[in-house]
Design an enzyme around this catalytic site. Structure first.
Site: not given
Length: 419
Positions: A96, A98, A268, A287
């Site tokens: 995933q 962000h 990560h 994801r």
């Protein structure tokens, strides 16, 4: 200053022992326990113990943000800007990344405009915030984080000695930079299932062969951890393109006290271990695999940062014999660790709130003037903006056996980041 009881979250990748042991409950637990949340997140706020009754920290802050948060209330919209957790991973989490603040705002508005329900499993953006995060290992903690130097990845792909990988190794060797990584990652993550079903087993055979030769002394051991991780991921997520993508990432092992900071766009996956995690108060996750949950490859590609990242391990600054600070660029949070020796004098923890102190070892007495609060292992304390001059001291074992045998304690303190 009041006791704060964390909210327990159960996910399939969690541990049946780690959080139960931390909180002094029977082991094993009935279900996998993955996270213990200490914060005012709407999904699961912690509970503040006030005068014999329990109140949601979210409700407490919302009722009087100026009192609880002080000057930072205006800066963060009257909300506590960070979430503190204890994370216990027995199995790998999803691959995933962000978004940045700008990407989050645009994505949130776009999904609202398209009528995607805020609680829909197809939703990527549940708020308008970014989600930088820092995890500090309590025990050995293993992760994949950031794209490895492409030249090292070329060596890894060649070391597997899989003819079907040759074209991909040559592609990256010809363009050993972020553009080459983007091309290779995009190619692999978007492979048709038929092509993936042909390539992945051959890659895994190469991984098995590499480990076998390494054990017998017939091959180098440079990539043993990376290769073993690929095999473990393939066993947990058969046929998942994320297994190939994992070969492009740094394989990191954190020892207790070491940290890992992940900023926007950093791909990560946490693999296993127990750690204290602090992050901006956001639910935005894109994801890329290793999960049965919603995967949105085009949106993930839009937010990923493909710049090769050297091992992003954060070493705490030793401020004194007992105080260690973790420096990150995140304005929402700051994290410090206190190693409190048995019999030592109280040490200053936080000059003013808002803040959360979390005990991860032993038992701690917090004091503010004549006000004292005993915090057990696995528990925390909420410190509002009206509280100040908080000091902490380890408490030795009582006659009833509570506390820790050596009388020492470990405390983490979460606060708002400094400018």
């Amino acid at each position: 200053m009041h006791e704060l009881v964390g909210a327990l979250r159960s996910y399939a990748w969690g541990s049946r022992t780690a959080l139960a042991q931390l909180c002094g409950r029977p082991v094993p637990s009935a279900h996998p326990e993955a996270e213990l949340w200490f914060g005012a997140h709407p999904a699961d706020p912690a509970r503040v113990q006030i005068n014999g009754h329990s109140e949601s920290l979210l409700e407490l802050v919302s009722a009087d943000p100026q009192r609880e948060l002080g000057p930072v209330s205006g800066e963060f919209g009257g909300k506590l800007p960070f979430l503190l957790k204890v994370l216990a991973a027995e199995e790998p989490l999803s691959l995933q990344a962000h978004p940045s603040v700008e990407q989050a705002r645009a994505g949130f508005a776009r999904e609202n405009h398209n009528g995607v329900a805020i609680d829909s499993p197809m939703r990527n953006y549940r708020d308008e915030n970014h989600k930088p995060e820092l995890v500090v290992a309590l025990h050995r903690f293993e992760a994949l984080a950031g794209f490895r130097d492409p030249r090292q990845t070329v060596r890894l792909l060649n070391a597997l000695d899989v003819p079907e990988l040759s074209q991909y190794a040559e592609l990256l060797a010809a363009q050993p930079d972020s553009a080459g990584l983007r091309t290779l990652f995009t190619t692999w993550i978007a492979l048709p299932q038929g092509s993936l079903s042909m390539l992945l087993p051959k890659v895994l055979d190469g991984c098995v062969r590499y480990l076998s030769e390494a054990r017998s002394g017939g091959a180098g051991k440079e990539f043993v951890a990376e290769v073993r991780t690929a095999l473990e991921l393939a066993e947990a997520y058969p046929g998942d393109a994320g297994v190939l993508a994992a070969l492009l990432l740094n394989r990191i092992t954190l020892e207790p006290g070491e940290g890992l900071f992940l900023d926007a766009g950093n791909l990560h996956a946490y693999l296993r271990g127990v750690g204290v995690e602090i992050m901006a108060n956001s639910d935005n996750v894109l994801r890329g695999g290793l999960t049965p949950k919603h995967v949105d490859v085009p949106e993930l590609l839009r937010v990923l940062d493909f710049e090769p990242l050297d091992l992003p391990v954060v070493t705490a600054e030793r401020v004194s014999d007992s105080v260690f600070r973790y420096h990150t660029p995140a304005p929402e949070f700051a994290l410090s660790r206190f190693e409190l020796a048995a019999g030592a004098e109280p040490v200053p923890v936080l000059q003013s709130g808002p803040g959360i102190t979390l005990v991860t070892h032993g038992r701690v007495k917090l004091s503010q003037g004549n006000h004292e609060l005993i915090v057990e292992r696995g528990r925390a304390a909420w410190i509002s903006a009206t509280d100040g001059g908080i000091r902490a001291q380890a408490i030795a074992v009582d006659e009833d056996g509570d506390g820790d045998a050596d009388g020492s304690a470990q405390l983490f303190c979460a606060a708002v980041g400094e400018e």
